[in-house]
Design a protein around this motif. Structure first.
Motif, PDB file in Angstrom:
ATOM      1  N   MET A   1     -11.300 -58.352  20.620  1.00  0.00           N
ATOM      2  CA  MET A   1     -11.769 -58.997  19.685  1.00  0.00           C
ATOM      3  C   MET A   1     -12.802 -60.059  19.991  1.00  0.00           C
ATOM      4  O   MET A   1     -13.939 -60.336  19.510  1.00  0.00           O
ATOM      5  CB  MET A   1     -10.655 -60.058  18.731  1.00  0.00           C
ATOM      6  CG  MET A   1     -11.172 -60.527  17.766  1.00  0.00           C
ATOM      7  SD  MET A   1     -10.062 -61.752  16.863  1.00  0.00           S
ATOM      8  CE  MET A   1      -8.574 -60.484  16.323  1.00  0.00           C
ATOM      9  N   ALA A   2     -12.667 -60.448  21.196  1.00  0.00           N
ATOM     10  CA  ALA A   2     -13.903 -61.274  21.873  1.00  0.00           C
ATOM     11  C   ALA A   2     -15.153 -60.794  21.926  1.00  0.00           C
ATOM     12  O   ALA A   2     -16.103 -61.394  21.727  1.00  0.00           O
ATOM     13  CB  ALA A   2     -13.278 -61.583  23.244  1.00  0.00           C
ATOM     14  N   TYR A   3     -15.220 -59.545  22.276  1.00  0.00           N
ATOM     15  CA  TYR A   3     -16.557 -58.909  22.110  1.00  0.00           C
ATOM     16  C   TYR A   3     -16.954 -58.699  20.841  1.00  0.00           C
ATOM     17  O   TYR A   3     -18.155 -59.020  20.489  1.00  0.00           O
ATOM     18  CB  TYR A   3     -16.266 -57.574  22.777  1.00  0.00           C
ATOM     19  CG  TYR A   3     -16.178 -57.237  24.350  1.00  0.00           C
ATOM     20  CD1 TYR A   3     -16.610 -58.224  25.037  1.00  0.00           C
ATOM     21  CD2 TYR A   3     -15.243 -56.276  24.710  1.00  0.00           C
ATOM     22  CE1 TYR A   3     -16.416 -58.284  26.520  1.00  0.00           C
ATOM     23  CE2 TYR A   3     -15.017 -56.386  26.221  1.00  0.00           C
ATOM     24  CZ  TYR A   3     -15.588 -57.306  26.978  1.00  0.00           C
ATOM     25  OH  TYR A   3     -15.286 -57.130  28.185  1.00  0.00           O
ATOM     26  N   ILE A   4     -16.187 -58.584  19.752  1.00  0.00           N
ATOM     27  CA  ILE A   4     -16.699 -58.422  18.442  1.00  0.00           C
ATOM     28  C   ILE A   4     -17.096 -59.872  18.068  1.00  0.00           C
ATOM     29  O   ILE A   4     -18.310 -59.849  17.211  1.00  0.00           O
ATOM     30  CB  ILE A   4     -15.432 -58.149  17.468  1.00  0.00           C
ATOM     31  CG1 ILE A   4     -15.375 -56.481  17.643  1.00  0.00           C
ATOM     32  CG2 ILE A   4     -15.883 -58.224  16.026  1.00  0.00           C
ATOM     33  CD1 ILE A   4     -14.061 -56.110  16.843  1.00  0.00           C
ATOM     34  N   ARG A   5     -16.348 -60.881  17.940  1.00  0.00           N
ATOM     35  CA  ARG A   5     -16.953 -62.314  17.885  1.00  0.00           C
ATOM     36  C   ARG A   5     -18.295 -62.437  18.742  1.00  0.00           C
ATOM     37  O   ARG A   5     -18.977 -63.534  17.980  1.00  0.00           O
ATOM     38  CB  ARG A   5     -15.674 -63.070  18.438  1.00  0.00           C
ATOM     39  CG  ARG A   5     -14.788 -63.237  17.597  1.00  0.00           C
ATOM     40  CD  ARG A   5     -14.839 -63.795  16.249  1.00  0.00           C
ATOM     41  NE  ARG A   5     -13.585 -63.925  15.594  1.00  0.00           N
ATOM     42  CZ  ARG A   5     -13.624 -64.110  14.108  1.00  0.00           C
ATOM     43  NH1 ARG A   5     -14.595 -64.085  13.675  1.00  0.00           N
ATOM     44  NH2 ARG A   5     -12.363 -64.092  13.617  1.00  0.00           N
ATOM     45  N   HIS A   6     -18.280 -62.057  19.857  1.00  0.00           N
ATOM     46  CA  HIS A   6     -19.758 -62.369  20.662  1.00  0.00           C
ATOM     47  C   HIS A   6     -20.787 -61.618  20.141  1.00  0.00           C
ATOM     48  O   HIS A   6     -21.814 -62.152  20.113  1.00  0.00           O
ATOM     49  CB  HIS A   6     -19.359 -62.160  22.245  1.00  0.00           C
ATOM     50  CG  HIS A   6     -20.444 -62.248  23.012  1.00  0.00           C
ATOM     51  ND1 HIS A   6     -20.805 -63.831  23.558  1.00  0.00           N
ATOM     52  CD2 HIS A   6     -21.387 -61.630  23.678  1.00  0.00           C
ATOM     53  CE1 HIS A   6     -21.922 -63.467  24.447  1.00  0.00           C
ATOM     54  NE2 HIS A   6     -22.249 -62.262  24.303  1.00  0.00           N
ATOM     55  N   TYR A   7     -20.649 -60.376  20.009  1.00  0.00           N
ATOM     56  CA  TYR A   7     -21.710 -59.535  19.846  1.00  0.00           C
ATOM     57  C   TYR A   7     -22.176 -59.328  18.326  1.00  0.00           C
ATOM     58  O   TYR A   7     -23.127 -59.191  17.863  1.00  0.00           O
ATOM     59  CB  TYR A   7     -21.531 -58.161  20.257  1.00  0.00           C
ATOM     60  CG  TYR A   7     -21.692 -57.987  21.700  1.00  0.00           C
ATOM     61  CD1 TYR A   7     -22.898 -58.330  22.436  1.00  0.00           C
ATOM     62  CD2 TYR A   7     -20.445 -57.636  22.609  1.00  0.00           C
ATOM     63  CE1 TYR A   7     -22.914 -58.463  24.004  1.00  0.00           C
ATOM     64  CE2 TYR A   7     -20.592 -57.853  24.057  1.00  0.00           C
ATOM     65  CZ  TYR A   7     -21.929 -58.209  24.623  1.00  0.00           C
ATOM     66  OH  TYR A   7     -21.810 -58.102  26.017  1.00  0.00           O
ATOM     67  N   PRO A   9     -21.250 -62.085  15.371  1.00  0.00           N
ATOM     68  CA  PRO A   9     -20.496 -63.198  15.109  1.00  0.00           C
ATOM     69  C   PRO A   9     -20.517 -63.399  13.643  1.00  0.00           C
ATOM     70  O   PRO A   9     -19.509 -64.122  13.003  1.00  0.00           O
ATOM     71  CB  PRO A   9     -21.454 -64.354  15.668  1.00  0.00           C
ATOM     72  CG  PRO A   9     -22.967 -63.690  15.900  1.00  0.00           C
ATOM     73  CD  PRO A   9     -22.594 -62.187  16.309  1.00  0.00           C
ATOM     74  N   GLY A  10     -21.424 -62.663  12.670  1.00  0.00           N
ATOM     75  CA  GLY A  10     -21.311 -62.933  11.340  1.00  0.00           C
ATOM     76  C   GLY A  10     -20.273 -61.818  10.809  1.00  0.00           C
ATOM     77  O   GLY A  10     -20.133 -62.049   9.430  1.00  0.00           O
ATOM     78  N   VAL A  11     -19.440 -61.176  11.309  1.00  0.00           N
ATOM     79  CA  VAL A  11     -18.668 -60.184  10.535  1.00  0.00           C
ATOM     80  C   VAL A  11     -17.440 -60.728  10.117  1.00  0.00           C
ATOM     81  O   VAL A  11     -16.841 -61.653  10.916  1.00  0.00           O
ATOM     82  CB  VAL A  11     -18.412 -59.089  11.723  1.00  0.00           C
ATOM     83  CG1 VAL A  11     -17.156 -58.261  11.149  1.00  0.00           C
ATOM     84  CG2 VAL A  11     -19.469 -58.541  12.039  1.00  0.00           C
TER      85      VAL A  11
END
Length: 51
Positions: A1-7, A9-11
């Motif tokens: 989840m950290a990678y999703i938040r990082h790459y 962020p607007g999702v």
């Protein structure tokens, strides 16, 4: 989840289906791996600096 938040962020993770989350997490992991390979190659092939 950290990678999703990082790459990505607007999702909005709250409105995302499990399948969408799985797909996006794979994309984020792939993107992270590409950055790591690029940075490693750049460090390896960087011209020597004269200090």
């Amino acid at each position: 989840m950290a990678y999703i938040r990082h790459y990505f962020p607007g999702v909005d993770l709250e409105r995302m289906s499990d399948e969408e989350f799985a797909s996006l997490s794979e994309e984020a992991l792939w993107l992270h791996d590409q950055f790591m390979v690029h940075n490693s190659a750049r460090a390896f092939f960087a011209p020597p600096t004269s200090d």
